[in-house]
Design an enzyme around this catalytic site. Structure first.
Site, PDB file in Angstrom:
ATOM      1  N   HIS A  36      38.658  43.615  38.540  1.00 38.47           N
ATOM      2  CA  HIS A  36      38.468  43.546  37.095  1.00 38.47           C
ATOM      3  C   HIS A  36      37.428  42.499  36.732  1.00 38.47           C
ATOM      4  CE1 HIS A  36      42.702  45.303  36.087  1.00 38.47           C
ATOM      5  NE2 HIS A  36      41.799  46.235  36.263  1.00 38.47           N
ATOM      6  N   LYS A  83      35.469  54.279  39.712  1.00 39.75           N
ATOM      7  CA  LYS A  83      35.472  54.172  38.255  1.00 39.75           C
ATOM      8  C   LYS A  83      34.442  53.169  37.734  1.00 39.75           C
ATOM      9  CE  LYS A  83      38.537  53.407  34.324  1.00 39.75           C
ATOM     10  NZ  LYS A  83      39.911  53.066  33.906  1.00 39.75           N
ATOM     11  N   ARG A 107      49.225  50.188  40.947  1.00 41.34           N
ATOM     12  CA  ARG A 107      48.151  49.225  40.715  1.00 41.34           C
ATOM     13  C   ARG A 107      48.697  48.010  39.949  1.00 41.34           C
ATOM     14  NH1 ARG A 107      42.557  48.639  40.821  1.00 41.34           N
ATOM     15  NH2 ARG A 107      41.568  48.181  38.826  1.00 41.34           N
ATOM     16  N   ARG A 158      42.789  52.143  42.954  1.00 39.32           N
ATOM     17  CA  ARG A 158      43.155  53.391  42.267  1.00 39.32           C
ATOM     18  C   ARG A 158      43.312  54.527  43.268  1.00 39.32           C
ATOM     19  NH1 ARG A 158      39.096  50.831  39.546  1.00 39.32           N
ATOM     20  NH2 ARG A 158      39.569  50.138  37.427  1.00 39.32           N
ATOM     21  N   TYR A 193      32.933  34.325  40.267  1.00 41.09           N
ATOM     22  CA  TYR A 193      31.913  35.065  41.015  1.00 41.09           C
ATOM     23  C   TYR A 193      30.628  35.172  40.216  1.00 41.09           C
ATOM     24  CZ  TYR A 193      36.109  36.563  43.406  1.00 41.09           C
ATOM     25  OH  TYR A 193      37.304  36.579  44.074  1.00 41.09           O
ATOM     26  N   HIS A 228      49.580  55.819  39.775  1.00 37.71           N
ATOM     27  CA  HIS A 228      48.714  54.753  39.246  1.00 37.71           C
ATOM     28  C   HIS A 228      49.486  53.466  38.948  1.00 37.71           C
ATOM     29  CE1 HIS A 228      45.033  53.171  37.501  1.00 37.71           C
ATOM     30  NE2 HIS A 228      45.761  52.715  36.486  1.00 37.71           N
TER      31      HIS A 228
END
Length: 199
Positions: free
Chosen positions: A178, A71, A158, A48, A187, A155
């Site tokens: 995300h 964020k 992205r 971002r 993960y 933006h």
């Protein structure tokens, strides 16, 4: 008495998507090197605007650029070998291009003192957005791109980054930081205590 259940209003996102051809035209119209670098970082890292503005030279260690997303708090280690063949650049190369004859901690910084902004100081978010919009509008005025009533903003890089990395076979979801079921399988969720390696 039970309260009536209200549904959240559907929000229609009308902002136009950015294409690679549009990106190239806007990049060519960028009036400053720092905007070119910010655009390159946005496309290669998928981060971002505020994360790009916050990137420091010291965040590059042992072949990785460390990013803590403002964020979400998501912690990413982006391999500096990450690149995009379609623009023939990699992260290490762009970081090198960010180094100029001004001493600065920030990758994206003012190259000289202009009014209150001192040479080497970071570029504020509104300035990044406005410079991008100016370059975009200049490309449109020159007939190089066609814009709708809701032209793409900074933006939108992205989303373009996600599509380009996906097309080149990289895990765009990991790159963007995300969270989802698929990502949880990939993960171990340590609630932001560990870095996610993106190689």
């Amino acid at each position: 008495d039970a309260l009536p259940i209200s549904k959240a209003a559907k929000v229609k996102i009308k902002r136009e998507r950015l294409t690679l051809d549009m990106w190239r035209a806007i990049h060519a119209r960028a009036r400053t090197d720092w905007l070119k670098r910010a655009m390159e970082l946005a496309l290669i890292t998928g981060q971002r605007r505020d994360d790009i503005a916050s990137m420091l030279f010291k965040d590059e260690q042992d072949g990785y650029l460390h990013v803590v997303q403002k964020k979400t708090g998501q912690r990413l280690r982006l391999s500096t070998a990450i690149g995009l063949q379609c623009i023939d650049l990699d992260l290490a190369g762009v970081i090198r291009l960010c180094r100029d004859n001004v001493v600065s901690k920030h990758l994206i910084h003012h190259p000289r003192t202009i009014s209150r902004a001192k040479a080497g100081s970071p570029i504020v978010l509104d300035t990044i957005s406005k410079a991008f919009a100016d370059a975009r509008d200049a490309a449109a005025e020159a007939g190089e791109i066609t814009l709708t009533d809701s032209p793409p903003t900074f933006h939108e890089m992205r989303s373009l980054a996600a599509r380009l990395h996906d097309a080149e076979g990289r895990d765009a979801q990991a790159l963007l930081g995300h969270k989802s079921a698929r990502m949880t399988e990939l993960y171990r969720d340590s609630r932001g205590a560990e870095w996610i390696d993106v190689a």
